[in-house]
Write a protein that holds these residues in place. Structure first.
Motif, PDB file in Angstrom:
ATOM      1  N   GLN A   1      13.406  -8.624  50.136  1.00  0.00           N
ATOM      2  CA  GLN A   1      12.215  -8.034  50.756  1.00  0.00           C
ATOM      3  C   GLN A   1      12.570  -7.341  52.067  1.00  0.00           C
ATOM      4  O   GLN A   1      12.095  -6.234  52.350  1.00  0.00           O
ATOM      5  CB  GLN A   1      11.166  -9.121  51.002  1.00  0.00           C
ATOM      6  CG  GLN A   1      10.464  -9.599  49.743  1.00  0.00           C
ATOM      7  CD  GLN A   1       9.530 -10.771  50.003  1.00  0.00           C
ATOM      8  OE1 GLN A   1       9.302 -11.152  51.149  1.00  0.00           O
ATOM      9  NE2 GLN A   1       9.001 -11.357  48.940  1.00  0.00           N
ATOM     10  N   LEU A   2      13.423  -7.993  52.875  1.00  0.00           N
ATOM     11  CA  LEU A   2      13.851  -7.401  54.138  1.00  0.00           C
ATOM     12  C   LEU A   2      14.687  -6.151  53.888  1.00  0.00           C
ATOM     13  O   LEU A   2      14.539  -5.135  54.578  1.00  0.00           O
ATOM     14  CB  LEU A   2      14.650  -8.415  54.959  1.00  0.00           C
ATOM     15  CG  LEU A   2      13.845  -9.566  55.562  1.00  0.00           C
ATOM     16  CD1 LEU A   2      14.768 -10.675  56.054  1.00  0.00           C
ATOM     17  CD2 LEU A   2      12.976  -9.064  56.707  1.00  0.00           C
ATOM     18  N   GLY A   3      15.583  -6.230  52.882  1.00  0.00           N
ATOM     19  CA  GLY A   3      16.407  -5.077  52.545  1.00  0.00           C
ATOM     20  C   GLY A   3      15.564  -3.889  52.099  1.00  0.00           C
ATOM     21  O   GLY A   3      15.795  -2.753  52.523  1.00  0.00           O
ATOM     22  N   ASP A   4      14.571  -4.156  51.251  1.00  0.00           N
ATOM     23  CA  ASP A   4      13.672  -3.092  50.790  1.00  0.00           C
ATOM     24  C   ASP A   4      12.896  -2.494  51.974  1.00  0.00           C
ATOM     25  O   ASP A   4      12.660  -1.281  52.018  1.00  0.00           O
ATOM     26  CB  ASP A   4      12.689  -3.636  49.756  1.00  0.00           C
ATOM     27  CG  ASP A   4      13.373  -4.004  48.436  1.00  0.00           C
ATOM     28  OD1 ASP A   4      14.518  -3.572  48.221  1.00  0.00           O
ATOM     29  OD2 ASP A   4      12.752  -4.741  47.635  1.00  0.00           O
ATOM     30  N   LYS A   5      12.519  -3.355  52.920  1.00  0.00           N
ATOM     31  CA  LYS A   5      11.730  -2.903  54.072  1.00  0.00           C
ATOM     32  C   LYS A   5      12.510  -1.913  54.939  1.00  0.00           C
ATOM     33  O   LYS A   5      11.932  -0.958  55.465  1.00  0.00           O
ATOM     34  CB  LYS A   5      11.298  -4.113  54.906  1.00  0.00           C
ATOM     35  CG  LYS A   5      10.319  -3.792  56.018  1.00  0.00           C
ATOM     36  CD  LYS A   5       9.809  -5.062  56.671  1.00  0.00           C
ATOM     37  CE  LYS A   5       8.754  -4.761  57.719  1.00  0.00           C
ATOM     38  NZ  LYS A   5       8.224  -5.992  58.343  1.00  0.00           N
TER      39      LYS A   5
ATOM     40  N   THR B   1      17.137 -12.014  61.012  1.00  0.00           N
ATOM     41  CA  THR B   1      18.041 -11.282  61.907  1.00  0.00           C
ATOM     42  C   THR B   1      18.927 -10.327  61.122  1.00  0.00           C
ATOM     43  O   THR B   1      19.260  -9.240  61.608  1.00  0.00           O
ATOM     44  CB  THR B   1      18.902 -12.275  62.707  1.00  0.00           C
ATOM     45  OG1 THR B   1      18.055 -13.091  63.511  1.00  0.00           O
ATOM     46  CG2 THR B   1      19.886 -11.542  63.613  1.00  0.00           C
ATOM     47  N   ILE B   2      19.308 -10.711  59.895  1.00  0.00           N
ATOM     48  CA  ILE B   2      20.104  -9.813  59.055  1.00  0.00           C
ATOM     49  C   ILE B   2      19.323  -8.532  58.775  1.00  0.00           C
ATOM     50  O   ILE B   2      19.875  -7.428  58.833  1.00  0.00           O
ATOM     51  CB  ILE B   2      20.503 -10.517  57.748  1.00  0.00           C
ATOM     52  CG1 ILE B   2      21.546 -11.602  58.036  1.00  0.00           C
ATOM     53  CG2 ILE B   2      21.061  -9.515  56.726  1.00  0.00           C
ATOM     54  CD1 ILE B   2      21.876 -12.476  56.845  1.00  0.00           C
ATOM     55  N   GLY B   3      18.033  -8.674  58.491  1.00  0.00           N
ATOM     56  CA  GLY B   3      17.201  -7.490  58.282  1.00  0.00           C
ATOM     57  C   GLY B   3      17.148  -6.611  59.524  1.00  0.00           C
ATOM     58  O   GLY B   3      17.240  -5.382  59.441  1.00  0.00           O
ATOM     59  N   LYS B   4      17.002  -7.244  60.682  1.00  0.00           N
ATOM     60  CA  LYS B   4      16.970  -6.492  61.943  1.00  0.00           C
ATOM     61  C   LYS B   4      18.291  -5.774  62.201  1.00  0.00           C
ATOM     62  O   LYS B   4      18.326  -4.606  62.627  1.00  0.00           O
ATOM     63  CB  LYS B   4      16.673  -7.438  63.112  1.00  0.00           C
ATOM     64  CG  LYS B   4      15.287  -8.044  63.108  1.00  0.00           C
ATOM     65  CD  LYS B   4      15.110  -8.950  64.328  1.00  0.00           C
ATOM     66  CE  LYS B   4      13.732  -9.564  64.386  1.00  0.00           C
ATOM     67  NZ  LYS B   4      13.534 -10.379  65.593  1.00  0.00           N
ATOM     68  N   LEU B   5      19.402  -6.496  61.957  1.00  0.00           N
ATOM     69  CA  LEU B   5      20.725  -5.909  62.188  1.00  0.00           C
ATOM     70  C   LEU B   5      20.977  -4.757  61.222  1.00  0.00           C
ATOM     71  O   LEU B   5      21.558  -3.727  61.603  1.00  0.00           O
ATOM     72  CB  LEU B   5      21.801  -6.982  62.043  1.00  0.00           C
ATOM     73  CG  LEU B   5      23.247  -6.549  62.321  1.00  0.00           C
ATOM     74  CD1 LEU B   5      23.389  -6.020  63.749  1.00  0.00           C
ATOM     75  CD2 LEU B   5      24.214  -7.710  62.091  1.00  0.00           C
TER      76      LEU B   5
END
Length: 451
Positions: free
Chosen positions: A150-154, A117-121
């Motif tokens: 990984q989510l941050g890079d995405k 969810t942090i990545g989505k937000l």
């Protein structure tokens, strides 16, 4: 659809009672009991469900429909208003301001989907032109920093973490200073997932709160937890000052009412909901639009917001042609691409008035991402005239296209059938819309007709 069972049960209860004829006290009492049962089956907290059912009962007994409004529409409107009320009543935004560094601290139990969810937000906020940075303070779960990075890079945002450091407070302090110096104006702090019985982790959360001094603490609640979500939320609320809630995994459960009603345990509003695994599938939570969607009345505001975020720009001439039932394969190619941005056909139909997702067969909506990818490859293997539907696809053309797309000829025929069904469906919907347009907007709550 999100809580589709609840929507069908509520609408069905109203229709059954009102189809009998004159409404008396006994009929209204039966309606109250049926609605209470539907709410409890969706895992709405008992006290909230009882309150809504009683409010509906009293209003149905005492309120008269406004002039020109049918008894059925008035009753649907009462259900809509009471459902909206138990979900918070109004939409709220995050407590963030452009002229400061905003710190958001994310908390929740392990497995709630918090890190995802942090990545989505982060993506959601980056789309709104915020400069976002992430800090991982989870020193308990192996791979937590790697997952967040990984989510941050995405999504294209910086992630800060110190793999060898075990003190979460130190990591948070250094991370916030580093990202502030880097010019970030929103810093999202990921914390270790914790359970209400894990006292040490709860104490760590309190220490983080005191040191970090976040502008908002966001509790992430798993939509599949059911009634236990209420107690979990209550435990977090007793430990720290929760400013908002994000409910995850609402796409895969009929019991999402437990997570929704858990907001009452914290006194904090739900501000976002997660409706899928894709990084784009995070929506602002609007109780009015959500209640309308549950009842099959549509969420036009939600559609507009999603179109803007997906940056879908419709071509007016092609739209007019499609509304006449003339669909080309190029139109279908654009449609498949757009569906990916919307999160699938089902999620788009959820937001359209008329309860389409309640009534359309699941098999018809089960076009998976793989199938859509196959269909796109098929269309890209066609000649320009074939894609514009100027030339009819005979057997030899179908076989040639299948070979070029790397699929079977049956798959190409499936696409041809989809095109024919789409054309027929659009023509039918346009005819139905014209008939309804002459009669008015029956079925919409009367306080939504101007939306």
């Amino acid at each position: 659809m999100v809580l589709s069972g609840l929507g069908k049960s509520l609408s069905g209860a109203v229709n059954r009672i009102l189809s009998r004829g004159p409404i008396d006290k006994q009929a209204i009492l039966e309606l109250k009991n049926e609605i209470l049962r539907a709410l409890l089956e969706a895992d709405i907290n008992f006290n909230l469900a009882s309150q809504m059912a009683e409010n509906l009962h009293q209003r149905a007994l005492t309120e008269k429909p406004p002039m020109g409004i049918s008894r059925k529409d008035a009753m649907v409107n009462i259900v809509y208003e009471e459902l909206t009320s138990i979900m918070g009543g109004t939409a709220y935004s995050l407590d963030i301001q452009k002229k400061r560094v905003n710190i958001l601290m994310m908390i929740g139990i392990q497995g709630s989907g918090k890190t995802t969810t942090i990545g989505k937000l982060a993506k959601f906020l980056k789309h709104d032109r915020w400069n976002v940075g992430l800090v991982c303070t989870d020193t308990w779960r192996p791979g937590a920093l790697d997952q967040l990075k990984q989510l941050g890079d995405k999504v294209g945002v910086e992630t800060f973490g110190i793999p060898e450091e075990k003190n979460a407070v130190k990591i948070a302090s250094k991370g916030i200073k580093h990202l502030t110096d880097a010019g970030k104006n929103i810093i999202i702090v990921d914390t270790a997932g914790r359970h209400k019985e894990e006292k040490d982790l709860l104490k760590e959360m309190v220490k983080l709160d005191k040191k970090v001094k976040p502008d908002e603490i966001i509790l992430v609640i798993d939509g599949t937890l059911g009634q236990s979500a209420f107690n979990q939320a209550k435990a977090f609320a007793q430990t720290t000052n929760i400013g908002s809630i994000i409910v995850t995994k609402l796409d895969g459960t009929a019991k999402g009412g437990g997570a929704i009603s858990a907001a009452a345990a914290t006194g904090a509003p739900i501000k976002f909901i997660g409706l899928g695994e894709d990084i784009t599938e995070l929506e602002k939570f609007d109780p009015k639009g959500f209640a309308s969607r549950i009842l099959g009345l549509g969420d036009i505001t939600g559609i507009i917001d999603q179109v803007e975020r997906a940056q879908i720009m419709p071509d007016e001439d092609r739209a007019r042609a499609m509304m006449k039932g003339n669909v080309s394969y190029n139109d279908m190619l654009d449609l498949f691409k757009s569906m990916g941005k919307f999160g699938g056909i089902r999620k788009l139909l959820d937001k359209l008035p008329g309860g389409l997702s309640h009534n359309v067969d699941d098999n018809m909506l089960a076009t998976s991402k793989e199938s859509m990818k196959d269909f796109q490859n098929i269309i890209l293997s066609m000649t320009n005239d074939e894609r514009d539907a100027i030339i009819k696809l005979n057997r030899s053309r179908i076989d040639r296209i299948a070979m070029g797309a790397g699929v079977t000829s049956d798959k190409v025929r499936e696409l041809v059938k989809q095109k024919q069904v789409s054309e027929k469906w659009i023509k039918q919907m346009m005819k139905t819309g014209k008939r309804r347009g002459k009669k008015g907007q029956a079925g919409l709550p009367f306080n939504m007709m101007d939306m």
